[in-house]
Write an enzyme that holds these catalytic residues in place. Structure first.
Site, PDB file in Angstrom:
ATOM      1  CB  SER A 131     -23.880  87.738 -22.724  1.00  0.00           C
ATOM      2  OG  SER A 131     -23.515  88.586 -23.777  1.00  0.00           O
ATOM      3  CE1 TYR A 144     -19.103  89.974 -19.928  1.00  0.00           C
ATOM      4  CE2 TYR A 144     -19.693  89.647 -22.239  1.00  0.00           C
ATOM      5  CZ  TYR A 144     -20.048  90.016 -20.943  1.00  0.00           C
ATOM      6  OH  TYR A 144     -21.343  90.403 -20.669  1.00  0.00           O
TER       7      TYR A 144
HETATM    8  N1  LIG Z   1     -24.667  95.816 -20.664  1.00  0.00           N
HETATM    9  C1  LIG Z   1     -24.660  94.898 -21.615  1.00  0.00           C
HETATM   10  O1  LIG Z   1     -24.605  95.209 -22.834  1.00  0.00           O
HETATM   11  C2  LIG Z   1     -24.741  93.435 -21.254  1.00  0.00           C
HETATM   12  C3  LIG Z   1     -24.959  92.516 -22.289  1.00  0.00           C
HETATM   13  C4  LIG Z   1     -25.029  91.168 -21.991  1.00  0.00           C
HETATM   14  C5  LIG Z   1     -24.915  90.754 -20.677  1.00  0.00           C
HETATM   15  N2  LIG Z   1     -24.695  91.664 -19.689  1.00  0.00           N
HETATM   16  C6  LIG Z   1     -24.554  91.151 -18.314  1.00  0.00           C
HETATM   17  O2  LIG Z   1     -25.453  91.807 -17.453  1.00  0.00           O
HETATM   18  C7  LIG Z   1     -24.949  91.776 -16.115  1.00  0.00           C
HETATM   19  C8  LIG Z   1     -25.055  93.173 -15.519  1.00  0.00           C
HETATM   20  O3  LIG Z   1     -24.197  94.040 -16.236  1.00  0.00           O
HETATM   21  P1  LIG Z   1     -24.524  95.576 -16.489  1.00  0.00           P
HETATM   22  O4  LIG Z   1     -24.458  95.793 -17.944  1.00  0.00           O
HETATM   23  O5  LIG Z   1     -25.742  95.989 -15.759  1.00  0.00           O
HETATM   24  O6  LIG Z   1     -23.200  96.250 -15.897  1.00  0.00           O
HETATM   25  P2  LIG Z   1     -22.946  97.135 -14.598  1.00  0.00           P
HETATM   26  O7  LIG Z   1     -23.810  98.328 -14.594  1.00  0.00           O
HETATM   27  O8  LIG Z   1     -21.464  97.329 -14.589  1.00  0.00           O
HETATM   28  O9  LIG Z   1     -23.394  96.195 -13.378  1.00  0.00           O
HETATM   29  C9  LIG Z   1     -22.622  95.137 -12.907  1.00  0.00           C
HETATM   30  C10 LIG Z   1     -23.127  94.762 -11.530  1.00  0.00           C
HETATM   31  O10 LIG Z   1     -22.388  93.617 -11.075  1.00  0.00           O
HETATM   32  C11 LIG Z   1     -21.916  93.891  -9.778  1.00  0.00           C
HETATM   33  N3  LIG Z   1     -20.670  93.199  -9.491  1.00  0.00           N
HETATM   34  C12 LIG Z   1     -19.537  93.198 -10.234  1.00  0.00           C
HETATM   35  N4  LIG Z   1     -18.583  92.494  -9.600  1.00  0.00           N
HETATM   36  C13 LIG Z   1     -19.124  92.056  -8.431  1.00  0.00           C
HETATM   37  C14 LIG Z   1     -18.632  91.302  -7.351  1.00  0.00           C
HETATM   38  N5  LIG Z   1     -17.374  90.839  -7.300  1.00  0.00           N
HETATM   39  N6  LIG Z   1     -19.471  91.030  -6.323  1.00  0.00           N
HETATM   40  C15 LIG Z   1     -20.732  91.497  -6.346  1.00  0.00           C
HETATM   41  N7  LIG Z   1     -21.266  92.215  -7.341  1.00  0.00           N
HETATM   42  C16 LIG Z   1     -20.446  92.497  -8.372  1.00  0.00           C
HETATM   43  C17 LIG Z   1     -21.756  95.399  -9.707  1.00  0.00           C
HETATM   44  O11 LIG Z   1     -21.885  95.821  -8.361  1.00  0.00           O
HETATM   45  P3  LIG Z   1     -20.692  96.394  -7.446  1.00  0.00           P
HETATM   46  O12 LIG Z   1     -19.682  97.033  -8.345  1.00  0.00           O
HETATM   47  O13 LIG Z   1     -21.365  97.366  -6.515  1.00  0.00           O
HETATM   48  O14 LIG Z   1     -20.181  95.191  -6.733  1.00  0.00           O
HETATM   49  C18 LIG Z   1     -22.940  95.870 -10.516  1.00  0.00           C
HETATM   50  O15 LIG Z   1     -24.078  95.983  -9.713  1.00  0.00           O
HETATM   51  C19 LIG Z   1     -23.515  91.238 -16.226  1.00  0.00           C
HETATM   52  O16 LIG Z   1     -23.501  89.873 -15.877  1.00  0.00           O
HETATM   53  C20 LIG Z   1     -23.187  91.414 -17.703  1.00  0.00           C
HETATM   54  O17 LIG Z   1     -22.209  90.496 -18.147  1.00  0.00           O
HETATM   55  C21 LIG Z   1     -24.603  92.995 -19.947  1.00  0.00           C
END
Ligand SMILES: NC(=O)c1ccc[n+]([C@@H]2O[C@H](COP(=O)([O-])OP(=O)(O)OC[C@H]3O[C@@H](n4cnc5c(N)ncnc54)[C@H](OP(=O)(O)O)[C@@H]3O)[C@@H](O)[C@H]2O)c1
Length: 238
Positions: A131, A144
């Site tokens: 990130s 985070y």
């Molecule tokens: N959205 C942003 O602005 C942003 C910016 C920078 C980085 N990111 C990074 O991008 C990645 C994806 O995030 P997102 O924004 O797409 O959010 P999201 O829609 O909440 O997706 C998070 C994913 O991680 C999975 N997950 C969470 N805890 C888990 C666990 N214990 N075991 C297995 N899977 C788990 C969830 O699946 P389940 O709940 O089904 O397990 C879900 O598929 C993250 O690493 C986040 O830090 C996001």
């Protein structure tokens, strides 16, 4: 290519699954929400393989990674995307320790697994969902930002490790700014927020080019340069 993706049930992981399969790649999709995985498989078809997995269960994770690899006939890329933001429902320390367990420890476990696999095979590609937060610290998201800093530094070390091996292994760190997903739906004070389709399309291009770093969207690279120049006393006031 055969691509494993953790955290594929929503947001960035789900969109990665959709865009990568539209290019003909096979994907192994994991997450805790089984019904979401099944829906995704129904939408994508035969080139999607699914397993329910909580990445913090390391023993089970290893079993699941291996069984997906067997079923898919090998792995070329592992995308370590699973991650969480702030958990409002838990007391503060439990929320922080859970975040560190998922974002840092389980990430490291997945990275370690992938490196072992690719070293034996003498080639491969590890992609980590870091990130822009990796470049910052913030009083409202200390765990985070620190977890993403861990990912970033860990991958840097693994990139050096890979160079010293007799193997063609690429380590790609993806640094997204804000992207509209379930993680950000209630967040305040965001800017330059990208639709998930646009963000993931840039990620896929970076992965295909086997880049070391991918800023998403591209304009966030500007902020990365600025962030390095801003002195700590300025950050402390933000
Ligand atoms: N959205 C942003 O602005 C942003 C910016 C920078 C980085 N990111 C990074 O991008 C990645 C994806 O995030 P997102 O924004 O797409 O959010 P999201 O829609 O909440 O997706 C998070 C994913 O991680 C999975 N997950 C969470 N805890 C888990 C666990 N214990 N075991 C297995 N899977 C788990 C969830 O699946 P389940 O709940 O089904 O397990 C879900 O598929 C993250 O690493 C986040 O830090 C996001």
């Amino acid at each position: 290519m055969n691509i494993l993706i953790t955290g594929a049930t929503s947001g960035i992981g789900k969109e990665l699954a959709l865009q990568l399969t539209s290019k003909g790649h096979k994907v192994g999709l994991m997450g805790r929400r089984t019904e979401r995985l099944q829906e995704l498989k129904d939408e994508i078809g035969d080139i999607a393989f699914i397993r329910t997995l909580d990445v913090t269960n390391h023993e089970k994770a290893e079993e699941v990674y291996n069984s997906l690899i067997d079923e898919m006939g090998g792995m070329d890329v592992m995308i370590l995307n699973a991650g969480i933001g702030r958990i409002q429902m838990l007391p503060p320390w439990e929320a922080e320790s859970k975040l560190i367990e998922v974002n840092a420890l389980a990430f490291a476990h997945g990275c370690h697994f992938a490196m072992d696999y690719f070293r034996n095979r003498e080639s491969g590609h590890i992609v980590g969902m870091s990130s822009m937060a990796a470049l910052l610290a913030h009083h409202r998201a200390a765990a985070y930002t620190a977890s993403k800093h861990f990912i970033s530094n860990y991958m840097k070390g693994y990139r050096q490790k890979a160079k010293r091996m007799n193997a063609d292994i690429t380590i790609t760190e993806i640094r997204p700014g804000y992207v509209w997903t379930e993680m950000t739906e209630r967040a305040k004070g965001m800017f330059w927020v990208a639709p998930v389709e646009k963000a993931v399309s840039q990620m896929v291009t970076g992965i295909e080019k086997r880049k070391n770093y991918v800023y998403v969207t591209k304009r966030w690279q500007l902020l990365a340069w600025v962030a390095k120049l801003v002195p700590e006393w300025v950050w402390d006031r933000l």
